[in-house]
Structures are given as C-alpha cells and as structure tokens.
Write a protein that holds these residues in place. Structure first.
Motif, PDB file in Angstrom:
ATOM      1  N   GLU A 165       0.795  -1.145  -0.059  1.00  0.00           N
ATOM      2  CA  GLU A 165      -0.151  -0.057  -0.078  1.00  0.00           C
ATOM      3  C   GLU A 165       0.801   1.262  -0.148  1.00  0.00           C
ATOM      4  O   GLU A 165       0.500   2.148  -0.729  1.00  0.00           O
ATOM      5  CB  GLU A 165      -1.008  -0.062   1.266  1.00  0.00           C
ATOM      6  N   GLN A 166       1.895   1.039   0.582  1.00  0.00           N
ATOM      7  CA  GLN A 166       2.899   2.560   0.698  1.00  0.00           C
ATOM      8  C   GLN A 166       3.543   2.582  -0.703  1.00  0.00           C
ATOM      9  O   GLN A 166       3.559   3.627  -0.941  1.00  0.00           O
ATOM     10  CB  GLN A 166       3.904   2.326   1.927  1.00  0.00           C
ATOM     11  N   ALA A 167       3.926   1.544  -1.116  1.00  0.00           N
ATOM     12  CA  ALA A 167       4.833   1.460  -2.430  1.00  0.00           C
ATOM     13  C   ALA A 167       3.644   2.037  -3.407  1.00  0.00           C
ATOM     14  O   ALA A 167       4.031   2.790  -4.376  1.00  0.00           O
ATOM     15  CB  ALA A 167       5.140   0.087  -2.760  1.00  0.00           C
ATOM     16  N   GLU A 168       2.602   1.772  -3.597  1.00  0.00           N
ATOM     17  CA  GLU A 168       1.417   2.166  -4.598  1.00  0.00           C
ATOM     18  C   GLU A 168       1.238   3.545  -4.158  1.00  0.00           C
ATOM     19  O   GLU A 168       0.885   4.348  -5.220  1.00  0.00           O
ATOM     20  CB  GLU A 168       0.398   1.191  -4.439  1.00  0.00           C
ATOM     21  N   SER A 204       5.592   5.471   5.693  1.00  0.00           N
ATOM     22  CA  SER A 204       6.448   5.721   6.673  1.00  0.00           C
ATOM     23  C   SER A 204       7.879   4.893   6.250  1.00  0.00           C
ATOM     24  O   SER A 204       8.937   5.116   7.174  1.00  0.00           O
ATOM     25  CB  SER A 204       5.714   5.310   7.858  1.00  0.00           C
ATOM     26  N   ILE A 205       7.974   4.180   5.179  1.00  0.00           N
ATOM     27  CA  ILE A 205       8.902   3.526   4.987  1.00  0.00           C
ATOM     28  C   ILE A 205      10.043   4.199   4.334  1.00  0.00           C
ATOM     29  O   ILE A 205       9.715   5.435   3.770  1.00  0.00           O
ATOM     30  CB  ILE A 205       8.630   2.128   4.022  1.00  0.00           C
ATOM     31  N   SER A 206      11.271   3.812   4.269  1.00  0.00           N
ATOM     32  CA  SER A 206      12.437   4.563   3.436  1.00  0.00           C
ATOM     33  C   SER A 206      12.108   4.286   2.058  1.00  0.00           C
ATOM     34  O   SER A 206      11.863   3.364   1.291  1.00  0.00           O
ATOM     35  CB  SER A 206      13.717   3.859   3.738  1.00  0.00           C
ATOM     36  N   VAL A 207      12.063   5.712   1.172  1.00  0.00           N
ATOM     37  CA  VAL A 207      11.574   5.852   0.035  1.00  0.00           C
ATOM     38  C   VAL A 207      12.813   6.153  -1.035  1.00  0.00           C
ATOM     39  O   VAL A 207      12.580   6.498  -2.083  1.00  0.00           O
ATOM     40  CB  VAL A 207      10.525   6.564  -0.240  1.00  0.00           C
ATOM     41  N   GLY A 208      13.951   6.180  -0.326  1.00  0.00           N
ATOM     42  CA  GLY A 208      15.232   6.645  -0.982  1.00  0.00           C
ATOM     43  C   GLY A 208      15.570   5.966  -2.034  1.00  0.00           C
ATOM     44  O   GLY A 208      15.690   6.453  -3.428  1.00  0.00           O
ATOM     45  N   GLY A 209      15.238   4.523  -2.064  1.00  0.00           N
ATOM     46  CA  GLY A 209      15.792   3.554  -3.286  1.00  0.00           C
ATOM     47  C   GLY A 209      14.600   3.818  -4.182  1.00  0.00           C
ATOM     48  O   GLY A 209      15.062   3.763  -5.594  1.00  0.00           O
ATOM     49  N   PHE A 210      13.568   4.072  -4.002  1.00  0.00           N
ATOM     50  CA  PHE A 210      12.267   4.282  -4.995  1.00  0.00           C
ATOM     51  C   PHE A 210      12.599   5.503  -5.756  1.00  0.00           C
ATOM     52  O   PHE A 210      12.601   5.776  -6.981  1.00  0.00           O
ATOM     53  CB  PHE A 210      10.986   4.393  -4.586  1.00  0.00           C
ATOM     54  N   VAL A 211      12.991   6.935  -4.999  1.00  0.00           N
ATOM     55  CA  VAL A 211      13.254   8.060  -5.710  1.00  0.00           C
ATOM     56  C   VAL A 211      14.346   7.882  -6.706  1.00  0.00           C
ATOM     57  O   VAL A 211      14.173   8.449  -7.614  1.00  0.00           O
ATOM     58  CB  VAL A 211      13.526   9.118  -4.485  1.00  0.00           C
ATOM     59  N   ASP A 212      15.642   7.256  -6.262  1.00  0.00           N
ATOM     60  CA  ASP A 212      16.660   7.119  -7.134  1.00  0.00           C
ATOM     61  C   ASP A 212      16.274   6.237  -8.469  1.00  0.00           C
ATOM     62  O   ASP A 212      16.743   6.686  -9.464  1.00  0.00           O
ATOM     63  CB  ASP A 212      17.596   6.052  -6.441  1.00  0.00           C
ATOM     64  N   LEU A 213      15.514   5.229  -8.193  1.00  0.00           N
ATOM     65  CA  LEU A 213      15.212   4.540  -9.421  1.00  0.00           C
ATOM     66  C   LEU A 213      14.150   4.940 -10.511  1.00  0.00           C
ATOM     67  O   LEU A 213      14.154   4.999 -11.738  1.00  0.00           O
ATOM     68  CB  LEU A 213      14.660   2.966  -9.047  1.00  0.00           C
TER      69      LEU A 213
END
Length: 434
Positions: free
Chosen positions: A336-339, A369-378
């Motif tokens: 849900e957070q990824a979406e 609330s999860i770390s989203v740094g990886g998502f932003v980079d990709l």
C-alpha cells in the motif's frame, strides 16, 4: 658461609637494580624520541586556535603534520574523529573515530579499519560516489541563464536537503519585477531556528563575531541590493568574501536563492519525456532488490510500479498482502505504501514532491513511513531514460566531482557522509590557519 650468602644476596640486589635502571632508561629514551614500541607517535609542537570554527573541537601542529578533532552529526549520534594530515595539511595520513553511537552493523562500521584505511594517503577533499562538494556548485550555479530575466511578482520558496540536523530554506518576494525581500533560515528537526538560537546564544560560532542570524541577513540584503547572485563568488568551501562579516558557508543559500529566481523567471528544468516503458533496478540490500517500472504516454507519466524482489523471486507486494512481510500491526502494508508513492509520482509528474530526510523517508505522502530513497533513485533513472539522458551515470563516472572518491559503508549513507564531510571540514579549517 653466612658472609658468602650475604654477599651473594647483595650482588643479586645490585644486578637487579641495574637491570631495572637500564629498562627504565630505555623506556624514557624511547618516549623522548617518540619511537616507543615502534608507535612513531607525533610530538605536539603547537595548539591551534579553533574559536569560531564550526565542528572543530581541537587542532594541533605536530612534528609530522597536523591533527584535527572534528565532530559531525551522524544518523543516530554525534561522530567524533581525529584526522591526521601531512605537513601541508592536505593529505590525510590517518583517521580515527573516537566517539560514535551509530547503528550496530551499519553506521557503526565507519569506525572499522576497512572503512577508515581508505583515507590514508589520499588528498582532501574526499567525496562519496555521486556526492558534490559545496564548492562544486559554483560552476553549476552559473547565473548566465538568469541574466536579463524578467521576474514575475509573487512569493517564492525553496528548501534544501537536511544537513547536520538542519534544513536550509529561502523565501523571496518579488514586486514590480524586483526582489524586495529575501529571508534565509535554517530549521532544525525539532522546529528550532538558527536565527533564534544564534540570538539566544544557543548556537554560537564565535565569541565576538557576527551571529549566524546577522550573517544570514547580510547575505539576503546583498541579494536584494544586487538583484542577482553574480556578487557571490564561492570558494571551494562554499564561502565568499564578497559580503563583509560573512564567514559561514553560503553555498546552500546561493543554490536555494537561485531556485527561487528561476521559478520567478519562469525557467523550468522539467524535461520532455518520450513515450515508452522504462525500468530501473537497484543493488541488492537485505536480500531484496528494488525495481521501478514506468510508462510514459503522450509525454506524461501514466503508470508507475515499485516492487522489491527477493533472492528467491518472492515479491514484497505479495508477501506483505499475505502477512508474510509485516512492518506494523495496524499500519499500511508495504504494498500500500509503495502504491501510494507511485501514485504521487503520477499525480505530480515529477519527484519534486518527495523531500527526503536523512533516513531517506518523506512526510509528503500520507501513510508512507518506509524509507523511499531507493524508489526516488530508481524513478529518477526512469525519468532520465525517458528524457534521453540515460548515460548520466557513465558521464559522471568519467568526470567525478572534484576531490578524491572513497566508498561509503553499504546501507549507511548518512553516517558515511558525516565522516567524509568531517574530514573535509578539518582540511578546510587547516587552510585558514596554516
């Protein structure tokens, strides 16, 4: 017989005393020459004045060079290091972490020999992959494109990335096409402001020099007076001698002020996206590999999917829905957070909304609330591909930022950055006092 025993005992005592004398004398001689046990410890010749120097606790000149004690805010604690330099104060000879309380198994590894040994013999400043020095921004921040630009009336704001527990922000007001007001502030994680702290004596840089607030106001006034940033010539430490009394690093101010001016001038850096499907994959971390897929249609982002795949092919989205990957009992699942992050990117059509803190998290998307740094980079990689700049990484590798590149501790970017910037602070200090 008795006399012989006495004489023998006395002789033994004399020999023992002489032996101890030789040992003690040898130790004293070794200490005097700094060669005891082969340690080669440096002899302090002079203690340097560190008043007014940010993050510098102590500095001495030795018979072998310099040793600077520096303190930087890490991920979970303050990190204190002794950084040794050669006689020129430019080449690092040794780095020792004396205090730290970073995450065990992650950030705490900055104190390990494997991380610290890479600094020995390298010339400062040092950088991590992709990291930019404050002084590097001068060329990028060329104000040429703002020359003769017409500024639209309004109020503009720009915020930087968190650094040392504070986030810089600049507010600018334009009226009748002129910059009429500029406010530079730096806000702490607890909402405290450097302007207030410096006036109250809680943020002190020097005992008798201008406060942080006074220097920030001087820079803002100079921008209003000049109506451009051409006056702000920065050195390698992001400092300028163009404004009287300003000794702090102003690179962050210049970056943010320029963002405000570009917005007022209608200069957009949003690239034109080509239709297609794009994919980017990260490096494995904790047994999972992040990947982002993006679809662009009619120049717009129409779909984004963020997934994290395990070594066995399992997906976090499925595991979290099945209750096999649980982060909290009553909060949104990982899926849900990824979406939610993916939907926010589609809605905003850029990553400008995703302001990350030092832990790679954001409060810009409700429920995430999860770390989203990886998502932003990709996601940025996908955007670069769609904009036709997919070779950016290769070009950066060929022309690295000024400085000697070193490796970060895997999974501990904040701690690694604190250590590297601490070393650079120590070097910058030496250049001002040598």
């Amino acid at each position: 017989m008795k006399n012989k025993n006495v004489r023998g005992l006395l002789a033994l005592v004399v020999v023992t005393a002489l032996s101890f004398g030789v040992i003690l004398g040898s130790k004293a001689l070794a200490q005097d020459t700094g060669a005891g046990n082969g340690s080669g410890e440096a002899k302090v010749l002079e203690e340097l004045d560190t008043k007014g120097a940010e993050n510098i606790q102590k500095a001495v000149k030795t018979d072998k060079g310099y040793v600077v004690t520096v303190k930087k805010k890490g991920y979970a604690s303050d990190i204190v290091m002794n950084v040794s330099f050669d006689e020129k104060g430019e080449t690092v000879t040794k780095v020792e972490v004396t205090e730290q309380n970073e995450t065990e198994g992650l950030g705490a590894k900055i104190a390990d020999a494997e991380f610290l040994s890479q600094f020995e013999g390298v010339k400062a400043p040092v950088v991590l992959p992709g990291m930019k020095l404050e002084g590097d921004s001068q060329e990028e921040n060329s104000t040429e494109e703002l020359k003769d630009a017409v500024l639209a009336d309004g109020t503009y704001e720009a915020k930087g990335e968190p650094m040392d527990g504070y986030t810089d922000q600049v507010n600018m007001t334009v009226k009748d096409g002129k910059i009429t007001e500029v406010v530079w502030e730096s806000v702490g994680e607890d909402g405290s402001k450097k302007s207030v702290l410096s006036e109250n004596g809680e943020y002190v840089m020097t005992e008798d020099g201008p406060t942080w607030k006074e220097q920030a106001e001087a820079m803002a006034a100079a921008l209003v007076e000049n109506q451009s940033l051409d006056f702000a010539k920065l050195d390698e430490q992001g400092k300028t001698d163009a404004v009287s009394g300003v000794s702090i690093s102003v690179g962050g101010f210049v970056d943010l002020a320029q963002q405000c001016m570009k917005e007022a001038a209608g200069i957009t850096e949003t690239p034109v996206l080509q239709d297609g499907t794009y994919e980017a994959k990260g490096e494995p971390a904790d047994g999972y590999t992040d990947q982002v897929n993006m679809i662009v249609k009619d120049g717009k982002i129409t779909e984004v999917v963020w997934e994290s795949v395990g070594e066995d092919g399992s997906k976090k989205s499925v595991l979290s829905e099945n209750g096999e990957y649980v982060m909290t009992e009553n909060g949104p699942t990982w899926k849900e957070q990824a979406e939610a992050m993916a939907a926010a990117l589609v809605e905003n059509q850029s990553l400008d909304f995703a302001k990350l803190n030092e832990q790679g998290k954001t409060d810009a998307v409700s429920g995430v609330s999860i770390s989203v740094g990886g998502f932003v980079d990709l996601a940025q990689q996908c955007l670069n591909q769609a904009a036709g700049i997919e070779e950016t990484k290769e070009e950066e590798a060929e022309t690295p930022a000024q400085g000697t590149q070193v490796d970060a501790v895997s999974g501990a970017t904040v701690s690694s950055t604190a250590a590297v910037t601490g070393i650079n602070d120590a070097c910058a200090f030496l250049q001002t006092v040598k």
